[in-house]
Scaffold this motif. Structure first.
Motif, PDB file in Angstrom:
ATOM      1  N   GLN A   4      27.619 -68.173-157.710  1.00 43.11           N
ATOM      2  CA  GLN A   4      28.837 -68.474-158.476  1.00 43.11           C
ATOM      3  C   GLN A   4      29.835 -67.322-158.387  1.00 43.11           C
ATOM      4  O   GLN A   4      31.045 -67.544-158.352  1.00 43.11           O
ATOM      5  N   TYR A   5      29.313 -66.091-158.347  1.00 42.81           N
ATOM      6  CA  TYR A   5      30.184 -64.932-158.158  1.00 42.81           C
ATOM      7  C   TYR A   5      30.847 -64.992-156.794  1.00 42.81           C
ATOM      8  O   TYR A   5      32.065 -64.808-156.669  1.00 42.81           O
ATOM      9  N   VAL A   6      30.062 -65.274-155.771  1.00 50.44           N
ATOM     10  CA  VAL A   6      30.601 -65.367-154.408  1.00 50.44           C
ATOM     11  C   VAL A   6      31.652 -66.463-154.330  1.00 50.44           C
ATOM     12  O   VAL A   6      32.723 -66.287-153.730  1.00 50.44           O
ATOM     13  N   SER A   7      31.378 -67.603-154.951  1.00 46.47           N
ATOM     14  CA  SER A   7      32.343 -68.702-154.946  1.00 46.47           C
ATOM     15  C   SER A   7      33.643 -68.290-155.631  1.00 46.47           C
ATOM     16  O   SER A   7      34.743 -68.615-155.162  1.00 46.47           O
ATOM     17  N   GLY A   8      33.529 -67.555-156.745  1.00 48.92           N
ATOM     18  CA  GLY A   8      34.730 -67.082-157.436  1.00 48.92           C
ATOM     19  C   GLY A   8      35.526 -66.117-156.595  1.00 48.92           C
ATOM     20  O   GLY A   8      36.766 -66.178-156.559  1.00 48.92           O
ATOM     21  N   ILE A   9      34.838 -65.210-155.907  1.00 48.67           N
ATOM     22  CA  ILE A   9      35.494 -64.260-155.009  1.00 48.67           C
ATOM     23  C   ILE A   9      36.242 -65.004-153.909  1.00 48.67           C
ATOM     24  O   ILE A   9      37.403 -64.688-153.586  1.00 48.67           O
ATOM     25  N   GLU A  10      35.598 -65.999-153.334  1.00 50.96           N
ATOM     26  CA  GLU A  10      36.217 -66.726-152.228  1.00 50.96           C
ATOM     27  C   GLU A  10      37.433 -67.521-152.694  1.00 50.96           C
ATOM     28  O   GLU A  10      38.416 -67.654-151.956  1.00 50.96           O
ATOM     29  N   GLY A  11      37.397 -68.036-153.921  1.00 51.44           N
ATOM     30  CA  GLY A  11      38.561 -68.732-154.459  1.00 51.44           C
ATOM     31  C   GLY A  11      39.749 -67.797-154.625  1.00 51.44           C
ATOM     32  O   GLY A  11      40.895 -68.159-154.321  1.00 51.44           O
TER      33      GLY A  11
END
Length: 246
Positions: A4-11
């Motif tokens: 979820q952290y990685v997904s937030g970073i990518e967004g």
């Protein structure tokens, strides 16, 4: 690393890549950082309190005594959010990027060590390295962190960006609101490379973030004023810059 952290970073990366700046409300920042580590904000109150022990900025060419400041230098390898604290050194900008205070080596007091190496600073530095490293995966980073307090007591105008509309002469910038007291104003504006305004916003809540591509946009912040004229006002901001490092 938490997906979820990685997904937030990518967004964030997708938005920043598309328009060269991105804003993240403080509540979302806290939620994102805690997904990476449950201890990410363990010393947030201590971090905020450290702004109360800031020395005056003695390099204000306008003679102003409305800014307090500390400084730190770090570095990070390419494609990684790992970083190291470097030996303390002066801050320098050319006159091309700061025609008010540039052109001289400015020797600011360092961050308090426990604050610089604390969990909140660690999580914010890694956030920047994680975002900017995805946008420029082959670049290492020269990183500088700046604690700023702008204060107003009725005697001077409090200018967060006394050099006016500007770029910092780096690659990317992360700006985090730490706290405001009795302050109004302090409105930020993003400008395109022709210095036409693109968007206005106010960092108001703790950890409200603005991330900008310093090579593609200018930025500036309006003065702050006292909400209650009988009480001093202050605006506390953390700025972390990332510059391409060979």
């Amino acid at each position: 690393m938490n997906s979820q952290y990685v997904s937030g970073i990518e967004g964030i990366c997708e938005s920043l890549s598309g328009k060269s700046y991105h804003l993240v409300p403080g509540d979302q920042v806290k939620e994102l950082l805690l997904k990476r580590s449950g201890n990410a904000l363990a010393d947030l109150d201590a971090l905020r309190d450290s702004w109360n022990r800031m020395p005056l900025d003695g390099y204000m060419a306008d003679g102003g005594r409305y800014r307090r400041r500390r400084h730190a230098t770090l570095s990070a390898p390419r494609a990684s959010d790992d970083y190291r604290v470097e030996a303390h050194r002066p801050h320098y900008q050319t006159l091309d990027f700061n025609d008010l205070n540039g052109g001289v080596a400015r020797h600011y007091e360092p961050f308090e060590d426990e604050i610089l190496r604390g969990s909140t600073m660690d999580s914010l530095i890694r956030l920047g390295a994680g975002v900017f490293g995805r946008l420029a995966p082959y670049s290492g980073w020269h990183i500088e962190a700046h604690q700023f307090r702008i204060e107003v007591n009725g005697e001077e105008v409090g200018r967060p960006t006394p050099e006016g509309v500007h770029r910092d002469g780096v690659t990317f910038v992360l700006m985090a609101m730490i706290g405001r007291h009795n302050a109004i104003g302090g409105e930020s504006t993003i400008f395109d490379l022709e210095k036409a305004p693109v968007e206005k916003f106010t960092l108001a809540e703790t950890l409200d973030l603005a991330l900008v591509n310093d090579e593609r946009v200018y930025h500036g912040v309006s003065p702050i004023e006292q909400l209650d004229p009988g009480t001093p006002a202050s605006r506390d901001v953390l700025v972390i810059t990332y510059r391409h490092k060979p």
